[in-house]
Design a protein around this motif. Structure first.
Motif, PDB file in Angstrom:
ATOM      1  N   LYS A 175       5.113   4.435   1.102  1.00 14.71           N
ATOM      2  CA  LYS A 175       5.563   5.801   0.806  1.00 14.71           C
ATOM      3  C   LYS A 175       5.077   6.830   1.821  1.00 14.71           C
ATOM      4  O   LYS A 175       5.733   7.842   2.050  1.00 14.71           O
ATOM      5  N   ALA A 176       3.902   6.574   2.407  1.00 15.90           N
ATOM      6  CA  ALA A 176       3.340   7.541   3.367  1.00 15.90           C
ATOM      7  C   ALA A 176       2.696   6.796   4.528  1.00 15.90           C
ATOM      8  O   ALA A 176       1.969   5.816   4.331  1.00 15.90           O
TER       9      ALA A 176
ATOM     10  N   LEU B 241      -0.749  14.345  -0.067  1.00 18.90           N
ATOM     11  CA  LEU B 241      -0.663  12.894   0.104  1.00 18.90           C
ATOM     12  C   LEU B 241      -1.676  12.160  -0.769  1.00 18.90           C
ATOM     13  O   LEU B 241      -2.748  12.690  -1.055  1.00 18.90           O
ATOM     14  N   PRO B 242      -1.361  10.919  -1.151  1.00 19.50           N
ATOM     15  CA  PRO B 242      -2.351  10.110  -1.874  1.00 19.50           C
ATOM     16  C   PRO B 242      -3.434   9.640  -0.909  1.00 19.50           C
ATOM     17  O   PRO B 242      -3.252   9.700   0.317  1.00 19.50           O
ATOM     18  N   ASP B 243      -4.558   9.175  -1.441  1.00 20.29           N
ATOM     19  CA  ASP B 243      -5.596   8.610  -0.583  1.00 20.29           C
ATOM     20  C   ASP B 243      -5.044   7.428   0.211  1.00 20.29           C
ATOM     21  O   ASP B 243      -4.083   6.770  -0.211  1.00 20.29           O
ATOM     22  N   VAL B 244      -5.666   7.160   1.338  1.00 21.45           N
ATOM     23  CA  VAL B 244      -5.222   6.042   2.191  1.00 21.45           C
ATOM     24  C   VAL B 244      -5.626   4.715   1.554  1.00 21.45           C
ATOM     25  O   VAL B 244      -6.779   4.519   1.182  1.00 21.45           O
ATOM     26  N   ASP B 245      -4.680   3.808   1.427  1.00 20.04           N
ATOM     27  CA  ASP B 245      -4.954   2.472   0.898  1.00 20.04           C
ATOM     28  C   ASP B 245      -5.368   1.509   2.005  1.00 20.04           C
ATOM     29  O   ASP B 245      -6.249   0.671   1.817  1.00 20.04           O
ATOM     30  N   LEU B 246      -4.728   1.632   3.149  1.00 15.99           N
ATOM     31  CA  LEU B 246      -4.962   0.712   4.264  1.00 15.99           C
ATOM     32  C   LEU B 246      -5.060   1.489   5.573  1.00 15.99           C
ATOM     33  O   LEU B 246      -4.175   2.275   5.901  1.00 15.99           O
ATOM     34  N   LEU B 247      -6.155   1.266   6.293  1.00 11.60           N
ATOM     35  CA  LEU B 247      -6.335   1.863   7.617  1.00 11.60           C
ATOM     36  C   LEU B 247      -6.283   0.755   8.662  1.00 11.60           C
ATOM     37  O   LEU B 247      -7.052  -0.208   8.603  1.00 11.60           O
ATOM     38  N   ILE B 248      -5.369   0.886   9.604  1.00 10.58           N
ATOM     39  CA  ILE B 248      -5.199  -0.095  10.677  1.00 10.58           C
ATOM     40  C   ILE B 248      -5.681   0.512  11.987  1.00 10.58           C
ATOM     41  O   ILE B 248      -5.350   1.660  12.301  1.00 10.58           O
ATOM     42  N   ARG B 249      -6.463  -0.248  12.763  1.00  7.33           N
ATOM     43  CA  ARG B 249      -6.810   0.174  14.116  1.00  7.33           C
ATOM     44  C   ARG B 249      -6.499  -0.953  15.085  1.00  7.33           C
ATOM     45  O   ARG B 249      -6.895  -2.097  14.875  1.00  7.33           O
ATOM     46  N   THR B 250      -5.776  -0.620  16.136  1.00  7.00           N
ATOM     47  CA  THR B 250      -5.424  -1.606  17.149  1.00  7.00           C
ATOM     48  C   THR B 250      -6.444  -1.616  18.290  1.00  7.00           C
ATOM     49  O   THR B 250      -7.326  -0.777  18.354  1.00  7.00           O
TER      50      THR B 250
ATOM     51  N   PRO C 132       0.843  -1.211   0.000  1.00  6.81           N
ATOM     52  CA  PRO C 132       0.000   0.000   0.000  1.00  6.81           C
ATOM     53  C   PRO C 132       0.870   1.250   0.000  1.00  6.81           C
ATOM     54  O   PRO C 132       1.854   1.331   0.726  1.00  6.81           O
ATOM     55  N   GLU C 133       0.481   2.214  -0.818  1.00  7.48           N
ATOM     56  CA  GLU C 133       1.260   3.446  -0.916  1.00  7.48           C
ATOM     57  C   GLU C 133       1.122   4.287   0.350  1.00  7.48           C
ATOM     58  O   GLU C 133       2.092   4.874   0.824  1.00  7.48           O
ATOM     59  N   HIS C 134      -0.095   4.337   0.894  1.00  9.33           N
ATOM     60  CA  HIS C 134      -0.369   5.168   2.074  1.00  9.33           C
ATOM     61  C   HIS C 134      -1.084   4.322   3.127  1.00  9.33           C
ATOM     62  O   HIS C 134      -2.170   3.806   2.879  1.00  9.33           O
ATOM     63  N   VAL C 135      -0.471   4.195   4.291  1.00  7.99           N
ATOM     64  CA  VAL C 135      -1.057   3.464   5.412  1.00  7.99           C
ATOM     65  C   VAL C 135      -1.349   4.452   6.539  1.00  7.99           C
ATOM     66  O   VAL C 135      -0.504   5.288   6.877  1.00  7.99           O
TER      67      VAL C 135
END
Length: 251
Positions: free
Chosen positions: A58-59, A181-190, A13-16
């Protein structure tokens, strides 16, 4: 085969973006004050930055402090701001070593002067770095971000700098904090919570969402790589059918 060897470097993913949740519960499990969890969460931040850079992200945007967090107990807020200053000072060498470019988004004017000064110093020191772009969301709220964007666009219409019919997704995007920034590809929540919590509402329109029960201070390299592998095993369709995606891939 190790987890990192399983990563397809061509499909990273480019942006996480990461909602770093669970510091307080982690501390409570150890019968310690909440601030103990925040202090230990710094190690997870360092690990995530290094791993993301290692595999070619990348981001990376980290939700560090929301607009709602100002409503927490004053001692906790004061400690968090103090921790921000000390962490930035301590991490400068690591950021430089890993070629990380730091930036920040949010209503930064609300930060204490000392925290704001330290933040700006580190941003300036890393401004020429060409590696992963690390964005700290501080005093950040997505609704506030969108509200300010619409206000700026409206003012341009009043000033006849922009016509209503000229408002496009690109125009709106260009008025957001994250316009570079590019749009978010992956959003992680713990921490097991499964909600967005007013984070990057516009930017995650087509993001893959990944929720893990791991509390943030325990979130290490292997946990981040598991999230990336999970992402790579999904089919991102952006409103199209599987057949359409397959046809595009084969062209």
């Amino acid at each position: 085969m190790s987890l990192i060897e399983q990563i397809d470097k061509d499909r990273v993913p480019e942006h996480v973006a990461v909602i770093m949740d669970g510091n307080g519960r982690w501390a409570k499990q150890k019968s310690m004050p909440r601030v103990f969890g925040h202090k230990n969460g710094v190690k997870a931040v360092r690990s995530t930055i290094e791993t993301a850079g290692e595999i070619g992200v990348k981001a990376l945007t980290l939700y560090a402090f929301s607009t709602e967090n100002w409503n927490r107990p004053k001692l906790e807020v004061k400690t968090l701001m103090s921790l921000l200053v000390s962490s930035l000072k301590n991490e400068v060498k690591n950021l430089q070593k890993n070629n990380v470019k730091l930036q920040a988004i949010g209503n930064l004017n609300l930060l204490p002067e000392k925290a704001r000064k330290e933040l700006n110093e580190v941003i300036n020191l890393t401004s020429n770095n060409s590696g992963i772009i690390l964005t700290l969301a501080l005093s950040y709220g997505a609704r506030e971000e969108l509200t300010q964007a619409f206000q700026k666009i409206s003012q341009k219409i009043v000033n006849k700098e922009l016509m209503p019919e000229e408002i496009t997704e690109k125009v709106i995007n260009n008025h957001l904090y994250t316009f570079t920034l590019p749009d978010v590809d992956l959003l992680i929540r713990t921490s097991g919570e499964q909600r967005i919590s007013n984070f990057l509402l516009w930017q995650i329109a087509y993001s893959e969402l990944y929720f893990t029960d791991v509390l943030w201070p325990d979130f290490g390299k292997e946990d981040f790589l598991k999230a990336i592998l999970n992402y790579q095993n999904r089919e991102r369709r952006f409103g199209k059918t599987s057949e359409q995606i397959e046809k595009i891939d084969n062209e």
